[in-house]
Design a protein around this motif. Sequence first.
Motif, PDB file in Angstrom:
ATOM      1  N   UNK A   1      84.164 104.609  17.116  1.00  0.00           N
ATOM      2  CA  UNK A   1      83.841 104.842  18.542  1.00  0.00           C
ATOM      3  C   UNK A   1      84.126 103.567  19.211  1.00  0.00           C
ATOM      4  N   UNK A   2      85.184 103.874  20.128  1.00  0.00           N
ATOM      5  CA  UNK A   2      85.825 102.652  21.033  1.00  0.00           C
ATOM      6  C   UNK A   2      86.763 102.032  20.244  1.00  0.00           C
ATOM      7  N   UNK A   3      87.352 100.819  20.502  1.00  0.00           N
ATOM      8  CA  UNK A   3      88.094 100.051  19.894  1.00  0.00           C
ATOM      9  C   UNK A   3      88.041  99.404  18.688  1.00  0.00           C
TER      10      UNK A   3
ATOM     11  N   UNK B   1      84.970  93.461  20.097  1.00  0.00           N
ATOM     12  CA  UNK B   1      83.943  93.365  21.315  1.00  0.00           C
ATOM     13  C   UNK B   1      83.859  94.684  21.984  1.00  0.00           C
ATOM     14  N   UNK B   2      84.518  95.669  21.616  1.00  0.00           N
ATOM     15  CA  UNK B   2      84.459  97.076  22.395  1.00  0.00           C
ATOM     16  C   UNK B   2      84.077  98.063  21.696  1.00  0.00           C
TER      17      UNK B   2
ATOM     18  N   UNK C   1      78.177  93.584  20.969  1.00  0.00           N
ATOM     19  CA  UNK C   1      79.197  94.076  20.334  1.00  0.00           C
ATOM     20  C   UNK C   1      80.041  92.874  19.479  1.00  0.00           C
ATOM     21  N   UNK C   2      80.464  93.191  18.250  1.00  0.00           N
ATOM     22  CA  UNK C   2      81.008  92.144  17.559  1.00  0.00           C
ATOM     23  C   UNK C   2      82.329  91.642  17.668  1.00  0.00           C
ATOM     24  N   UNK C   3      82.621  90.277  17.342  1.00  0.00           N
ATOM     25  CA  UNK C   3      83.831  89.897  17.402  1.00  0.00           C
ATOM     26  C   UNK C   3      84.277  89.290  15.913  1.00  0.00           C
TER      27      UNK C   3
END
Length: 312
Positions: free
Chosen positions: A134-136, A151-152, A287-289
């Motif tokens: 889900x997302x990038x 982060x997204x 959101x994780x980096x």
Amino acid sequence: MVLGGDFNTSRPELLAPIAQIARECDGRSYAPGDASQEVTHYTYVTAPGPAYGTYTSSKLDYLYSTDDFTGCDSWTQKADQADYRATTVPTGVSDHAPLYGYTCGGPRLSWDMHGSVDGVVADCSAYDNNGSTLGAVEWSAADGGAAVFGGTGHLATPTPPVDSRLSLSVTAWVKIAANAPTGAIAALDGSRISGFILWYEADGATWRFGMPVADADGWNVDRVIPTVPAVAGKWTHLVATYDAVSGQMALYADGALLGTAQHTSVWKAAGAFTVGRDLVNGRPNAFFHGSIRDVRLYDYPLAPAQAADPTL
């Protein structure tokens, strides 16, 4: 090895030779309110006297395994406890109650994180807990393959693979990006907040593991707060465990215990298992980096020696 049956003794100390090499499944409880050493045998009193027509009970049946257990129960409803003064119809199939246990097996979820097919991350466990992208989320072939989060985006299951009221463990290989903000590695959604969260805390640059005390807004979280800093750009094997009987949470990094904390206000998080974010105030959060690979989720607390195993 698994060994069990009617040992015809209510004195477990007589079974010490077996207990030296194996664990008896009902020797302890596995969750709050779960009884240990439950009755497995009922004897109808036929002799005249005050006890006539009643039952005496005892534990005569045992189940041993060289592996640990995740649960055990005596199915007393299947044992005969008929009142033969009033009927001749048995209420069960035997005077013994079935004793059954579950040994510690493999993970309930196992994501190698080497890539996705049509947006689906395959579960390598026996439980088909596949995840959706889900997302990038990007995929890197470096270091054997990993998911890269900017982060997204995040990954999520459709249903919860474990029960947050019971014992559990979550493990992952993690590489936090330089100057990363606070970010969740793995979590289990409730309706307002995650039932458990394994995360990187930018304030102090440390790994954290926490379990909120209720499915509610705000940040009322029992948590392990280590003093050892996380190292950006370095792969670290994280293991977070929760023992529902003792109420103890523990967090390990590369096999070393970072700290423990208590959690006893249990509740069931009935949402998705997520990698790359958590849930706070009913909204996706933190959101994780960085990079994550080899995520595992177990329905029992890994022992310290297991926490040092980088393959778990």
